[in-house]
Structures are given as C-alpha cells and as structure tokens.
Write a protein that holds these residues in place. Structure first.
Motif, short mmCIF file in Angstrom:
data_model
loop_
_atom_site.label_atom_id
_atom_site.label_comp_id
_atom_site.label_asym_id
_atom_site.label_seq_id
_atom_site.Cartn_x
_atom_site.Cartn_y
_atom_site.Cartn_z
N TYR A 104 13.99 14.68 40.83
CA TYR A 104 13.19 15.46 39.89
C TYR A 104 13.30 14.83 38.51
N PRO A 123 10.33 15.03 46.38
CA PRO A 123 10.14 15.38 44.97
C PRO A 123 10.42 16.86 44.68
N GLY A 124 10.95 17.09 43.49
CA GLY A 124 11.17 18.46 43.03
C GLY A 124 10.63 18.65 41.63
N ILE A 125 10.38 19.92 41.29
CA ILE A 125 9.90 20.27 39.95
C ILE A 125 10.66 21.51 39.49
N SER A 141 1.52 23.66 41.08
CA SER A 141 2.25 22.42 41.34
C SER A 141 2.98 22.49 42.68
N TYR A 147 5.32 18.47 45.62
CA TYR A 147 6.67 18.96 45.34
C TYR A 147 7.16 19.82 46.50
#
Length: 329
Positions: A104, A123-125, A141, A147
């Motif tokens: 992230y 992926p991270g948010i 998102s 994500y």
C-alpha cells in the motif's frame, strides 16, 4: 585402471547433464503482509542499522532531536536511490525469495509494481482520517477490483482512536465488501511525537481501543499491525475475545532489540496464537530489509518448522482467503 577412470568420468558427465536439465527447486513461498510502495525521497534515503532501538538514550528539548535511525554498525542497510532502483530491487527479491507482498502507498508506484508482477502483489488502500478521502471515493476504490485490502489504517498518527466514529463508515464499507483490514497499533518509533508526529499518542495504540469498532462490525476481519507492541497482555486478551483478529510482526521485527522481539513473539505463540501471526516487514526503502526480517523468524529456535511456515505463509493464505494452489513451489 583406465577403464575405471573413464567410467567414473562418464557418470559425472551424465550427472551434470541431468542437473542441467532439472529445474532448480524454488524456495518455499513467503507472504509479506506489510510493504510500503512509496516514492524514494532522497532527503530521507539514508543508511540504517537493523535493531537500532537497542539504544534509546532520550533527548533534550533545548537541543535538536536525535534521528532515530542508527547508522553505527558494521554493515548498515543501504537505501534505494531512485524509484527505478527500488522497483528493480523489489521485483528481483520477490522472484528470488518466492515472495508475495501485500502493499500500500503511492498509487502510481503500486500500479507499476502490480503491472510488473501481477501474481506477486496484492494492493491495499488505507484511510487514517476522514479528510483524506470521502467514504464514496473509498468505497468506489474498493469496488474497482484493484484493491483487495484496506490498509494501512493509522489513525494513531492523527490523534484518533480506531473506534472513532469518524472512521466508522470506512470500516462498514470494508465489512460489506468482505475486505480485510490492517490497522496500525502500538509503537510508532523512538521520539516520534517530538520529531514530526505531534498528534501521535502512545495510548491510542492500545489494542482494547479496537473493541467498540469490532462490536459494531462483527463480520470484519482485521490484523493488528506491529502486533500491538508492546502491549502484549491487551493483545492476547483482544485476540482471545475476537476470533477474526490476527497480528503482523512488521516494524518491530527489525527495529527493537532481538531479545525483545523474540520474547514478544514467543509469548504470542505460548498463548496459543501461532496460527494467527502474520509475517510482515514494514518495508520502506532498504531492499535488504526483507532478508533481515526473514532471518529473525528463520533463526527462532523456539519455533518448529511448521510454526515458521504458518507465520511465513499458511496463516496469510487463510486470513486473506487465498488459494494455496496458485502459489509456486
């Protein structure tokens, strides 16, 4: 004698040919659940000695605050000097160590890494306060499909409890979409409140502060980053009461004294939570930090081979609902 020598030579040649056609065995897969995809800041890209917090002498308010990254060791870790160098090092390390990362940070960097290694980057948010992103933008998102994780969530640096109601709709979105959440709890670095994080409060890293939020979102899966260090009693009690709470070992695994790291990890395992501990680095800018952190687990003589594999891989597969058949062995 000549016939015997020729026979031995023939066997050696045959063995060499067999070795050449047999593909090398990959190392066992590793999942690092705590990697920062960040742009390289030349002003901050300095050498760093692992386990540097073994010496914390304090400071003086009338003097400049001492940097918390110690460089007084035989072989300090070298930082990447550019985004391109960082990307190359991360991609090479993931391939060489058979590693998958949960990452992230900067969206451009994250998209580049994901494009270059689509099977190795998750992926991270994250959102740490409501002024960073609206609930709608955050939900959109997460719904985009790119994500797969909500993280890193770090309200402690903003002077907020993780149960603060200003963050509740974000956690509700993750719960509804079945997205796991990584929340910073515990340590923030030596003298952090004096250096550049004036809102940081050590008391806001207490694991018990998660309870109200978890009660409001009973289907939310979270992992507590840094394992809530150093608040081991609260961490154990919280995990005992909440079956969907895991921890990662990131950050403190390479910054605090090794005896302290092992004592904390051993306590978690002794308490019965060996299958809810996730390996994480808190990787930032030093490419060799991966190997440095892995070595702590590999050299833990109180852990069995199976316990090490749980921490390095199996627990993350279960927590993130991954398919173990998709990993390369």
């Amino acid at each position: 004698m000549k016939t015997f020598t020729l026979a031995i030579a023939g066997l050696l040649v045959a063995g060499f040919s067999f070795a050449q056609t047999t593909p090398p065995k990959r190392p066992l897969p590793i999942i690092d659940v705590h990697v920062h995809a960040m742009k390289v800041n030349p002003g901050f890209a300095i050498e760093m000695c692992p386990w540097f917090l073994r010496d914390m002498p304090g400071g003086d308010p009338n003097q400049q605050m001492r940097a918390f990254l110690n460089t007084e060791c035989v072989d300090p870790l070298q930082p990447a000097k550019s985004d391109a160098e960082m990307e190359k090092a991360v991609l090479e390390t993931m391939e060489r160590l058979n590693m998958t990362i949960v990452a992230y940070g900067d969206p451009q960097i994250l998209h580049r890494w994901k494009k270059a290694a689509p099977d190795r980057v998750i992926p991270g948010i994250g959102v740490s306060s409501p002024d960073e992103m609206s609930v709608k933008a955050f939900t959109d998102s997460l719904s985009s499909g790119f994500y797969q994780v909500m993280g890193e969530v770090a309200p402690q640096y903003r002077g907020l409890s993780p149960s603060d109601m200003s963050l509740d709709e974000y956690f509700a979105a993750a719960e509804k979409l079945n997205i796991p959440v990584g929340i910073h709890m515990g340590t923030g670095g030596n003298g952090m409140a004096n250096i550049n994080q004036g809102k940081y409060r050590a008391s806001l890293g207490r694991p018990f502060l998660l309870e109200d939020m978890l009660a409001r979102h009973p289907k939310l899966k979270i992992w507590v980053m840094h394992a809530g260090y150093p608040m081991i009693d609260e961490m154990i009690a919280l995990m005992g009461a909440n079956a969907y709470v895991y921890v990662d070992l990131a950050g403190f695994i390479w910054s605090y004294p090794q005896a302290e790291i092992h004592a904390y990890l051993k306590r978690l395992v002794q308490a019965g939570f060996g299958k809810r501990i996730l390996y994480g680095t808190d990787f930032m800018m030093w490419p060799k930090l991966f190997e440095t952190s892995i070595s702590v687990i590999e050299n833990a003589d109180y852990l069995s081979f199976d316990q090490k594999r749980d921490i390095m891989f199996n627990n993350a597969v279960r927590f993130f609902r991954l398919d173990p058949k998709k990993f390369k062995y």
